[in-house]
Design a protein around this motif. Structure first.
Motif, PDB file in Angstrom:
ATOM      1  N   TYR A   1      53.728   6.529  32.015  1.00 21.85           N
ATOM      2  CA  TYR A   1      52.682   5.796  31.315  1.00 21.85           C
ATOM      3  C   TYR A   1      53.025   5.596  29.839  1.00 21.85           C
ATOM      4  CZ  TYR A   1      50.255   7.085  35.555  1.00 21.85           C
ATOM      5  OH  TYR A   1      49.910   7.250  36.864  1.00 21.85           O
ATOM      6  N   GLY A   2      54.108   6.212  29.406  1.00 22.82           N
ATOM      7  CA  GLY A   2      54.583   6.066  28.028  1.00 22.82           C
ATOM      8  C   GLY A   2      55.781   5.141  28.007  1.00 22.82           C
ATOM      9  N   ASP A   3      56.906   5.660  27.514  1.00 20.00           N
ATOM     10  CA  ASP A   3      58.094   4.826  27.349  1.00 20.00           C
ATOM     11  C   ASP A   3      59.061   4.888  28.529  1.00 20.00           C
ATOM     12  OD1 ASP A   3      57.508   3.741  24.738  1.00 20.00           O
ATOM     13  OD2 ASP A   3      57.742   5.786  24.012  1.00 20.00           O
ATOM     14  N   GLY A   4      58.907   5.879  29.409  1.00 18.32           N
ATOM     15  CA  GLY A   4      59.710   5.938  30.631  1.00 18.32           C
ATOM     16  C   GLY A   4      61.147   6.409  30.479  1.00 18.32           C
ATOM     17  N   HIS A   5      61.486   7.036  29.356  1.00 16.19           N
ATOM     18  CA  HIS A   5      62.833   7.584  29.191  1.00 16.19           C
ATOM     19  C   HIS A   5      62.970   8.842  30.044  1.00 16.19           C
ATOM     20  CE1 HIS A   5      63.822   4.922  25.842  1.00 16.19           C
ATOM     21  NE2 HIS A   5      62.623   5.182  25.350  1.00 16.19           N
ATOM     22  N   SER A   6      64.184   9.215  30.361  1.00 12.50           N
ATOM     23  CA  SER A   6      64.379  10.474  31.069  1.00 12.50           C
ATOM     24  C   SER A   6      64.000  11.621  30.126  1.00 12.50           C
ATOM     25  CB  SER A   6      65.832  10.634  31.524  1.00 12.50           C
ATOM     26  OG  SER A   6      66.677  10.918  30.421  1.00 12.50           O
TER      27      SER A   6
ATOM     28  N   ARG B   1      64.597   5.348  18.867  1.00 15.64           N
ATOM     29  CA  ARG B   1      63.819   4.221  18.336  1.00 15.64           C
ATOM     30  C   ARG B   1      62.358   4.315  18.800  1.00 15.64           C
ATOM     31  NH1 ARG B   1      67.415   0.662  18.756  1.00 15.64           N
ATOM     32  NH2 ARG B   1      67.081  -0.013  20.899  1.00 15.64           N
ATOM     33  N   SER B   2      62.167   4.643  20.071  1.00 19.40           N
ATOM     34  CA  SER B   2      60.805   4.815  20.595  1.00 19.40           C
ATOM     35  C   SER B   2      60.082   5.973  19.907  1.00 19.40           C
ATOM     36  CB  SER B   2      60.843   5.082  22.102  1.00 19.40           C
ATOM     37  OG  SER B   2      61.301   3.959  22.814  1.00 19.40           O
TER      38      SER B   2
END
Length: 146
Positions: free
Chosen positions: A34-39, A10-11
């Protein structure tokens, strides 16, 4: 696909709606603090699950850069290929740059060859000397036939 991977998908789609991204750039965006922080693993799985035309993304990025700033052909190529910029592959940079007015006059021109020779300086340290030396000629024969 796990819940976090679906969220990363989704991101990714939201990011692609806003701007052009290379595969590497999109994974970095999704996994950055600094973005979405997903692994990185979830971001990679998400990006690889999507049917993305990376050449079209490179073209989109090239056009976005030219709307913001008057890049030269060399500057545009550097921006699209730089690991500090978009990190598109050689093939994607070729497509994106050739679709813009910044590089159209340079096709088949000695000046464009000199730009490619300058790209050698920006290649990662892991690329051996012989490959660095051969890259511009191979690239020109492969991509600028007409």
């Amino acid at each position: 696909m796990t819940g976090p991977q679906e969220n990363a998908v989704r991101s990714a789609n939201q990011s692609l709606n806003l701007s052009g991204f290379s595969r590497t750039g999109l994974i970095q965006q999704l996994s950055s603090d600094y973005g979405d922080g997903h692994s990185v693993r979830d971001a990679t799985t998400a990006v690889d699950s999507l049917n993305i035309n990376w050449n079209k993304q490179a073209e989109r990025s090239a056009r976005e850069y030219l709307r913001m700033q008057g890049f030269s052909c060399k500057g545009l190529i550097d921006q699209l290929s730089s690991s500090y910029g978009d990190a598109y592959t050689e093939r994607q940079v070729t497509h994106g740059a050739q679709q813009t007015n910044a590089c159209q006059e340079a096709r088949g021109n000695l000046w464009f060859k000199n730009i490619l020779l300058g790209m050698i300086c920006h290649m990662p340290d892991g690329v051996d000397y012989e490959r660095r030396k051969a890259l511009p000629e191979v690239w020109i024969r492969t991509h600028l036939r007409g």
